[in-house]
Design a protein around this motif. Structure first.
Motif, PDB file in Angstrom:
ATOM      1  N   ILE A 163       0.841  -1.207   0.000  1.00  0.00           N
ATOM      2  CA  ILE A 163       0.000   0.000   0.000  1.00  0.00           C
ATOM      3  C   ILE A 163       0.871   1.251   0.000  1.00  0.00           C
ATOM      4  CG2 ILE A 163      -1.634   1.347   1.393  1.00  0.00           C
ATOM      5  CD1 ILE A 163      -3.015  -1.262   2.157  1.00  0.00           C
ATOM      6  N   LEU A 164       1.942   1.249   0.797  1.00  0.00           N
ATOM      7  CA  LEU A 164       2.844   2.415   0.839  1.00  0.00           C
ATOM      8  C   LEU A 164       3.415   2.700  -0.547  1.00  0.00           C
ATOM      9  CD1 LEU A 164       4.798   1.751   4.160  1.00  0.00           C
ATOM     10  CD2 LEU A 164       3.477   3.827   3.654  1.00  0.00           C
ATOM     11  N   THR A 165       3.832   1.650  -1.238  1.00  0.00           N
ATOM     12  CA  THR A 165       4.426   1.830  -2.562  1.00  0.00           C
ATOM     13  C   THR A 165       3.405   2.431  -3.523  1.00  0.00           C
ATOM     14  OG1 THR A 165       5.869  -0.056  -2.134  1.00  0.00           O
ATOM     15  CG2 THR A 165       5.653   0.649  -4.429  1.00  0.00           C
ATOM     16  N   ALA A 166       2.188   1.862  -3.520  1.00  0.00           N
ATOM     17  CA  ALA A 166       1.139   2.344  -4.430  1.00  0.00           C
ATOM     18  C   ALA A 166       0.767   3.791  -4.114  1.00  0.00           C
ATOM     19  CB  ALA A 166      -0.093   1.442  -4.324  1.00  0.00           C
ATOM     20  N   VAL A 167       0.591   4.091  -2.832  1.00  0.00           N
ATOM     21  CA  VAL A 167       0.048   5.399  -2.444  1.00  0.00           C
ATOM     22  C   VAL A 167       1.124   6.493  -2.481  1.00  0.00           C
ATOM     23  CG1 VAL A 167      -0.911   6.684  -0.483  1.00  0.00           C
ATOM     24  CG2 VAL A 167      -1.840   4.435  -1.092  1.00  0.00           C
ATOM     25  N   LYS A 168       2.278   6.227  -1.890  1.00  0.00           N
ATOM     26  CA  LYS A 168       3.300   7.282  -1.793  1.00  0.00           C
ATOM     27  C   LYS A 168       3.898   7.613  -3.153  1.00  0.00           C
ATOM     28  CE  LYS A 168       3.210   8.054   2.638  1.00  0.00           C
ATOM     29  NZ  LYS A 168       2.932   9.392   3.206  1.00  0.00           N
ATOM     30  N   GLU A 169       3.899   6.644  -4.084  1.00  0.00           N
ATOM     31  CA  GLU A 169       4.458   6.915  -5.407  1.00  0.00           C
ATOM     32  C   GLU A 169       3.395   7.475  -6.352  1.00  0.00           C
ATOM     33  OE1 GLU A 169       6.989   3.630  -6.708  1.00  0.00           O
ATOM     34  OE2 GLU A 169       8.005   3.626  -4.758  1.00  0.00           O
ATOM     35  N   THR A 170       2.170   7.636  -5.841  1.00  0.00           N
ATOM     36  CA  THR A 170       1.104   8.276  -6.618  1.00  0.00           C
ATOM     37  C   THR A 170       0.766   9.637  -6.021  1.00  0.00           C
ATOM     38  OG1 THR A 170       0.166   6.086  -7.066  1.00  0.00           O
ATOM     39  CG2 THR A 170      -1.226   7.979  -7.554  1.00  0.00           C
ATOM     40  N   ASN A 171       0.546   9.666  -4.712  1.00  0.00           N
ATOM     41  CA  ASN A 171       0.189  10.916  -4.032  1.00  0.00           C
ATOM     42  C   ASN A 171       0.813  10.940  -2.631  1.00  0.00           C
ATOM     43  OD1 ASN A 171      -0.934  13.069  -2.758  1.00  0.00           O
ATOM     44  ND2 ASN A 171      -3.060  12.574  -3.274  1.00  0.00           N
ATOM     45  N   PRO A 172       2.039  11.463  -2.529  1.00  0.00           N
ATOM     46  CA  PRO A 172       2.772  11.400  -1.254  1.00  0.00           C
ATOM     47  C   PRO A 172       2.137  12.214  -0.126  1.00  0.00           C
ATOM     48  CG  PRO A 172       4.061  12.557  -2.959  1.00  0.00           C
ATOM     49  CD  PRO A 172       2.827  12.041  -3.626  1.00  0.00           C
ATOM     50  N   LYS A 173       1.131  13.024  -0.463  1.00  0.00           N
ATOM     51  CA  LYS A 173       0.487  13.823   0.611  1.00  0.00           C
ATOM     52  C   LYS A 173      -0.405  12.957   1.494  1.00  0.00           C
ATOM     53  CE  LYS A 173       0.109  18.152  -1.854  1.00  0.00           C
ATOM     54  NZ  LYS A 173      -0.855  18.252  -2.963  1.00  0.00           N
ATOM     55  N   ILE A 174      -0.861  11.828   0.962  1.00  0.00           N
ATOM     56  CA  ILE A 174      -1.715  10.954   1.771  1.00  0.00           C
ATOM     57  C   ILE A 174      -0.856  10.293   2.849  1.00  0.00           C
ATOM     58  CG2 ILE A 174      -3.151   8.876   1.737  1.00  0.00           C
ATOM     59  CD1 ILE A 174      -3.951   9.605  -1.127  1.00  0.00           C
ATOM     60  N   LYS A 175      -1.352  10.365   4.098  1.00  0.00           N
ATOM     61  CA  LYS A 175      -0.602   9.747   5.197  1.00  0.00           C
ATOM     62  C   LYS A 175      -0.994   8.272   5.329  1.00  0.00           C
ATOM     63  CE  LYS A 175       0.814  13.363   8.300  1.00  0.00           C
ATOM     64  NZ  LYS A 175       1.064  14.245   7.192  1.00  0.00           N
ATOM     65  N   VAL A 176      -0.006   7.441   5.608  1.00  0.00           N
ATOM     66  CA  VAL A 176      -0.279   6.029   5.858  1.00  0.00           C
ATOM     67  C   VAL A 176       0.217   5.704   7.268  1.00  0.00           C
ATOM     68  CG1 VAL A 176       0.137   3.641   5.139  1.00  0.00           C
ATOM     69  CG2 VAL A 176      -0.100   5.442   3.406  1.00  0.00           C
ATOM     70  N   ILE A 177      -0.706   5.208   8.094  1.00  0.00           N
ATOM     71  CA  ILE A 177      -0.389   4.917   9.499  1.00  0.00           C
ATOM     72  C   ILE A 177      -0.599   3.424   9.751  1.00  0.00           C
ATOM     73  CG2 ILE A 177      -1.015   5.426  11.902  1.00  0.00           C
ATOM     74  CD1 ILE A 177      -1.862   8.204  11.003  1.00  0.00           C
ATOM     75  N   GLY A 178       0.377   2.779  10.365  1.00  0.00           N
ATOM     76  CA  GLY A 178       0.288   1.355  10.672  1.00  0.00           C
ATOM     77  C   GLY A 178      -0.251   1.133  12.077  1.00  0.00           C
ATOM     78  N   VAL A 179      -0.863  -0.039  12.294  1.00  0.00           N
ATOM     79  CA  VAL A 179      -1.361  -0.406  13.629  1.00  0.00           C
ATOM     80  C   VAL A 179      -0.868  -1.788  13.993  1.00  0.00           C
ATOM     81  CG1 VAL A 179      -3.379  -0.619  15.126  1.00  0.00           C
ATOM     82  CG2 VAL A 179      -3.549   0.699  13.027  1.00  0.00           C
ATOM     83  N   GLU A 180      -0.415  -1.935  15.245  1.00  0.00           N
ATOM     84  CA  GLU A 180      -0.084  -3.253  15.785  1.00  0.00           C
ATOM     85  C   GLU A 180      -0.753  -3.409  17.142  1.00  0.00           C
ATOM     86  OE1 GLU A 180       4.208  -4.909  14.448  1.00  0.00           O
ATOM     87  OE2 GLU A 180       4.288  -3.293  15.915  1.00  0.00           O
ATOM     88  N   PRO A 181      -1.031  -4.664  17.541  1.00  0.00           N
ATOM     89  CA  PRO A 181      -1.455  -4.889  18.923  1.00  0.00           C
ATOM     90  C   PRO A 181      -0.265  -4.592  19.852  1.00  0.00           C
ATOM     91  CG  PRO A 181      -1.867  -6.832  17.533  1.00  0.00           C
ATOM     92  CD  PRO A 181      -0.979  -5.919  16.765  1.00  0.00           C
ATOM     93  N   GLU A 182      -0.567  -4.085  21.042  1.00  0.00           N
ATOM     94  CA  GLU A 182       0.512  -3.879  22.031  1.00  0.00           C
ATOM     95  C   GLU A 182       1.283  -5.180  22.242  1.00  0.00           C
ATOM     96  OE1 GLU A 182      -1.565  -2.453  25.481  1.00  0.00           O
ATOM     97  OE2 GLU A 182      -1.841  -0.439  24.616  1.00  0.00           O
ATOM     98  N   LEU A 183       0.559  -6.321  22.167  1.00  0.00           N
ATOM     99  CA  LEU A 183       1.187  -7.624  22.414  1.00  0.00           C
ATOM    100  C   LEU A 183       2.013  -8.143  21.243  1.00  0.00           C
ATOM    101  CD1 LEU A 183      -1.566  -9.717  24.270  1.00  0.00           C
ATOM    102  CD2 LEU A 183       0.316  -8.373  25.214  1.00  0.00           C
ATOM    103  N   ALA A 184       1.967  -7.448  20.109  1.00  0.00           N
ATOM    104  CA  ALA A 184       2.755  -7.894  18.938  1.00  0.00           C
ATOM    105  C   ALA A 184       3.407  -6.666  18.308  1.00  0.00           C
ATOM    106  CB  ALA A 184       1.861  -8.621  17.938  1.00  0.00           C
TER     107      ALA A 184
END
Ligand SMILES: *Cc1c(COP(=O)(O)O)cnc(C)c1O
Length: 319
Positions: free
Chosen positions: A184-205
């Motif tokens: 997703i980062l590759t597709a989005v940032k190389e098309t429109n770098p203004k869009i922010k991409v935020i990742g989520v993980e469980p605290e346990l992982a």
């Protein structure tokens, strides 16, 4: 590193296989979060998760190169996706699963004519076995995330978001081994770098969270988070550099927050999603993002949850 072109090629290759999944909205969720929330709904994808995108791209490419057999070591969504696509192309697939695999997962693999082989309890036992079978049968091992074709296939989800919605400000993505988010980062940032991409993980992982902090791949011990698609103990050698380069932020959610988000989605939107996907809703609901008034896309990565476990997931959540 993969490029936008690789993702576009993947789109071409898997166009007839993967659905273009709908983007759903929930007014109640939007009101709670103080942001307009859109749900990119891969729980409605073929085989019940986005994993069909990367698996198809890799399997079809391998068949084009002459592969007559494929294997993998995942009992979950990736195993289902590999057996689905192999069956579709008439190529036998063996999926190596752990001794404690649930019956419903074995059934799902077998429903797509995948052969199930049981081996040990840890991925460090299963993975070499799958690679060994691949070698014996002159086939190809299909990795769950750390592979350029798999990553590019997952990235097609990013291209779809850009086409389906105008004015996207933020995309929230769950992180296991990082195949989905690196695509997703590759597709989005190389098309429109203004869009922010935020990742989520469980605290346990929190292996990717720690790895980003340490600026190097950092492993954690085996974890039991209810988000079973995110239990990977470290980011991939190929996925991690993409995150280092492009990721805007990463946030953590607790097990209770995941449960509450799961319950909310089921009760209010009538959608059955899996806990791994509920992490993105939890991040928005519990204001982990520190963002207001924006257009946020939550990537609902899958909906494969054992029906017998649903009750477990909603007991003890706060009303
Ligand atoms: C595999 C999976 C993830 C994590 O994807 P990675 O590519 O390993 O980061 C998230 N959600 C679901 C439902 C999955 O099956």
């Amino acid at each position: 590193m993969i490029s936008l072109k690789d993702v576009q090629d993947a789109r071409e290759r898997i166009g007839k296989i993967a659905h273009v999944t709908p983007v759903l909205r929930s007014t109640q969720l939007t009101n709670i979060c103080g942001n307009q929330i859109f749900l990119k709904s891969e729980h409605l994808q073929k085989t019940g998760s986005f994993k069909i995108r990367g698996a198809s791209n890799k399997v079809i490419h391998s068949i084009e190169k002459g592969a007559k057999f494929v294997t993998t070591a995942s009992s979950g969504n990736h195993g289902q996706a590999v057996s689905y696509i192999a069956n579709k192309y008439g190529v036998p697939a063996t999926i190596v699963v752990p001794e404690n695999v649930s019956k419903c997962k074995v059934n799902a693999i077998q429903a797509y004519n995948g052969k199930v082989e049981i081996c040990g309890t840890t991925s460090s036992e299963r993975l070499p076995r799958a690679q060994e079978i691949a070698e014996q049968e002159k086939g190809v091992y299909i990795p769950p995330y750390d592979d350029p074709f798999v990553m590019a296939g997952q990235g097609t989800l990013g291209l779809e978001i850009l086409e389906q919605l105008e004015n996207v400000d933020v995309i929230i993505v769950p992180i296991g081994g990082g195949g989905l988010i690196s695509g997703i980062l590759t597709a989005v940032k190389e098309t429109n770098p203004k869009i922010k991409v935020i990742g989520v993980e469980p605290e346990l992982a929190n292996d990717t969270f720690l790895s980003l902090q340490n600026k190097k791949i950092t492993a954690i011990p085996a974890t039991k988070t209810i988000a079973d698609g995110l239990r990977t103990s470290q980011p991939g050698d190929l996925t991690f550099p993409v995150l280092m380069r492009y990721l805007d932020d990463i946030v953590l959610v607790s097990e209770d927050e995941i449960r509450q988000a799961f319950r909310f989605i089921m009760e209010r939107t009538k959608q059955l999603i899996e806990p791994s996907s509920a992490t993105t809703i939890a991040a928005a609901m519990f204001n982990k993002l520190n963002i207001q008034g924006k257009n946020i896309v939550s990537v609902i990565s899958g909906g494969n949850v054992d029906i017998h476990e649903v009750q477990q997931l909603i007991v003890n959540t706060v009303e």
